[in-house]
Design a protein around this motif. Structure first.
Motif, mmCIF file in Angstrom:
data_model
loop_
_atom_site.group_PDB
_atom_site.id
_atom_site.type_symbol
_atom_site.label_atom_id
_atom_site.label_comp_id
_atom_site.label_asym_id
_atom_site.label_seq_id
_atom_site.Cartn_x
_atom_site.Cartn_y
_atom_site.Cartn_z
ATOM 1 N N LEU A 182 -35.968 64.859 -85.775
ATOM 2 C CA LEU A 182 -35.930 63.592 -86.506
ATOM 3 C C LEU A 182 -35.028 62.616 -85.777
ATOM 4 C CD1 LEU A 182 -36.125 61.725 -89.086
ATOM 5 C CD2 LEU A 182 -34.103 62.969 -89.908
ATOM 6 N N THR A 183 -35.551 61.423 -85.505
ATOM 7 C CA THR A 183 -34.734 60.342 -84.963
ATOM 8 C C THR A 183 -34.558 59.296 -86.050
ATOM 9 O OG1 THR A 183 -35.597 60.721 -82.727
ATOM 10 C CG2 THR A 183 -34.515 58.618 -83.140
ATOM 11 N N PRO A 184 -33.452 59.337 -86.803
ATOM 12 C CA PRO A 184 -33.247 58.349 -87.858
ATOM 13 C C PRO A 184 -33.263 56.931 -87.288
ATOM 14 C CG PRO A 184 -31.657 60.147 -88.053
ATOM 15 C CD PRO A 184 -32.338 60.302 -86.727
ATOM 16 N N ALA A 185 -33.893 56.030 -88.006
ATOM 17 C CA ALA A 185 -33.978 54.635 -87.579
ATOM 18 C C ALA A 185 -33.823 53.743 -88.794
ATOM 19 C CB ALA A 185 -35.310 54.368 -86.883
ATOM 20 N N PHE A 186 -33.053 52.680 -88.650
ATOM 21 C CA PHE A 186 -32.806 51.795 -89.786
ATOM 22 C C PHE A 186 -32.600 50.377 -89.289
ATOM 23 C CE2 PHE A 186 -28.842 53.797 -88.456
ATOM 24 C CZ PHE A 186 -28.001 52.716 -88.253
ATOM 25 N N GLY A 187 -32.822 49.420 -90.186
ATOM 26 C CA GLY A 187 -32.655 48.013 -89.830
ATOM 27 C C GLY A 187 -32.186 47.205 -91.015
ATOM 28 N N ASN A 188 -32.000 45.895 -90.774
ATOM 29 C CA ASN A 188 -31.558 44.965 -91.804
ATOM 30 C C ASN A 188 -32.459 43.746 -91.758
ATOM 31 O OD1 ASN A 188 -30.293 43.217 -93.555
ATOM 32 N ND2 ASN A 188 -28.366 43.124 -92.425
ATOM 33 N N LEU A 260 -37.848 66.215 -93.429
ATOM 34 C CA LEU A 260 -36.468 65.834 -93.154
ATOM 35 C C LEU A 260 -36.275 64.461 -93.782
ATOM 36 C CD1 LEU A 260 -36.036 66.956 -89.436
ATOM 37 C CD2 LEU A 260 -35.264 68.124 -91.488
ATOM 38 N N HIS A 261 -35.650 64.446 -94.959
ATOM 39 C CA HIS A 261 -35.391 63.199 -95.662
ATOM 40 C C HIS A 261 -34.072 62.605 -95.154
ATOM 41 C CE1 HIS A 261 -38.460 64.149 -98.726
ATOM 42 N NE2 HIS A 261 -38.029 65.391 -98.606
ATOM 43 N N TYR A 262 -34.042 61.302 -95.005
ATOM 44 C CA TYR A 262 -32.761 60.679 -94.678
ATOM 45 C C TYR A 262 -32.621 59.384 -95.458
ATOM 46 C CZ TYR A 262 -35.110 57.478 -91.330
ATOM 47 O OH TYR A 262 -35.901 56.529 -90.740
ATOM 48 N N SER A 263 -31.386 59.087 -95.799
ATOM 49 C CA SER A 263 -31.081 57.862 -96.517
ATOM 50 C C SER A 263 -29.989 57.109 -95.770
ATOM 51 C CB SER A 263 -30.655 58.158 -97.959
ATOM 52 O OG SER A 263 -29.593 59.083 -97.986
#
Length: 441
Positions: A182-188, A260-263
């Motif tokens: 899993l490569t977590p990715a997030f933005g705004n 694989l859950h991510y928050s």
């Protein structure tokens, strides 16, 4: 480029003087969870005003001076004057004794006992038009009690709102016992940046995490199922990042599917109970870092935009095509008619299972009008005295088998078989499972 560091978010609780200084305190009140920054989103047009975040409070009581730790006659007072001209206050929580007077809300709470606490939403906020972006002031909450020190917390208010987003992906063909990355990715995608850090929480389902990264915490030293990594800010509006290395999980040998859950949360305002403790196990390897990416396809929750976002990597292993029959037991007295459920095989996409009855057991057939219409029943197969046909039925529901235990046969054993295409399911050995008899005196 941002390096990852780990830091637990504090609640900013300050103990002040008691209301009754002559009385020894019976408890110590704490903020178990409370916002440090409140983002007031800008009003758009009627009917489309954005959701303001919940100002949720979690209070807890600890024992003091040998008492049992009950805080009595607790009162929470909220100074909301920061919202004058910027927002309307509404939805006072009557269930927690909350009442509003102008821009002040006061809540008369029940006694808070040690180990229990209070978790409530005292009020809600609706933005007004024409408010400029930027810092606006503070919310001040003060909590009094008849026998506990007063505590106070200050929450900064900013007009504008981050809109946290994440990436979702699916993966098939994973080898059982193999790795999932899993490569977590997030933005705004909002109009306001997150000044503080960003926390990524990972929860493994159908797999366990390798405690690889020295700047992440894990809930176990081996076979971990949770991880927490905190990234320093800021996270400006219009930016997006992913980790430069994957979070690695290992699937179980029998795993068919998992996730694989991510928050993703602003570190300063992550829910306290959701965090891993500071003493949690740290990884032993390299440092996990961030790199910028295009977050145009990332998604978030409109009603939870500034509080967090959730993403997932859902996966299927090659065992999803492996049909595995599930054995069962026929239980009853000799001479008795018995209703037994034939469980559906794991991974089965076929219609009919075949049951070879144990010696001393015979099939009972009845007219359709005597059967429950919502159930699927086993029936006699094409070969008289041969295997019984069970199905079709809707997974995960079982098929009903009606039999009579004619006589006791020690060691009697039958079987249930779920046919599958050997080209798609090369492991045919587990397509058949035993059927036994349990005799009741």
């Amino acid at each position: 480029m941002c390096a990852v560091v780990l830091a637990a978010a504090g609640a900013g609780t300050v103990a002040l003087k008691t209301r009754h200084p002559a009385q020894a305190p019976g408890a110590v009140l704490t903020f178990r969870s409370v916002l440090n920054t409140f983002y007031l989103p800008r009003y758009t047009v009627p009917g489309h005003a954005p959701w303001a975040p919940e100002y949720r409070i979690r209070l807890a009581a600890a024992p003091s001076g040998g008492s049992q730790g009950a805080a009595r006659q607790v009162e929470a007072d909220f100074d909301l004057s920061v919202f004058k001209g910027k927002a309307d206050i509404w939805g006072e929580n009557k269930g927690y004794g909350c009442a509003r007077s102008g821009f002040r809300v006061t809540c008369a709470l029940p006694d808070i006992k040690y180990g229990e606490g209070a978790d409530f939403l005292p009020f809600q906020v609706k933005p007004k038009p024409g408010t400029a972006l930027g810092p606006a002031g503070s919310i001040v909450v003060t909590v009094h009690s008849a026998d506990a020190p007063t505590i106070r917390h200050t929450t900064r208010v900013r007009v504008g709102s981050p809109y946290l987003t994440t990436r979702n992906r699916k993966l098939t063909g994973v080898r059982p016992g193999g790795e999932v990355r899993l490569t977590p990715a997030f933005g705004n995608r909002g109009d306001t940046g997150v000044d503080g850090g960003i926390t990524v929480m990972v929860v493994a389902d159908g797999s366990t995490l390798l405690p690889r990264y020295g700047n992440c915490r894990y809930n176990k030293a081996a076979a971990a199922t949770e991880a927490q990594c905190d990234f320093p800010g800021p996270l400006p509006a219009g930016t997006a990042y992913e980790t430069d290395h994957p979070v690695i999980a290992v699937t179980g040998q029998d795993t068919r599917s998992g996730s694989l859950h991510y928050s993703v949360w602003p570190t300063a305002d992550i829910d306290g109970p959701s965090q891993l403790p500071g003493r949690a196990v740290r990884g032993t390897g390299e440092v996990l870092r961030l790199r910028p990416v295009d977050g145009g396809a990332f998604t978030g929750s409109e009603s939870y935009r500034s509080r967090g976002a959730a993403g997932a990597l859902d996966f299927e292993t090659t065992r999803v095509d492996d049909v595995e029959a599930v054995g069962f037991s026929i239980r009853g007295r000799v001479g008795e008619e018995v209703r037994t459920e034939v469980p559906y095989p794991r991974g089965y996409r076929g219609d009919t299972m075949w049951v070879t009855l144990p010696d001393g057991v015979s099939l009972v057939t009845r007219p359709p009008q005597d059967l429950q219409s919502e159930d699927s029943y086993c029936r006699e197969g094409p070969a008289k005295g041969g295997p019984v046909a069970c199905g079709p039925g809707a997974e995960p529901y079982a098929v009903v088998l009606l039999v009579r235990i004619d006589k006791r046969v020690e060691g009697a054993r039958g079987s249930v078989t779920a046919p599958s295409d050997p080209a798609a399911d090369p492991d045919q050995d587990n397509n058949t499972a035993p059927v036994t008899v349990e005799y009741v005196p």
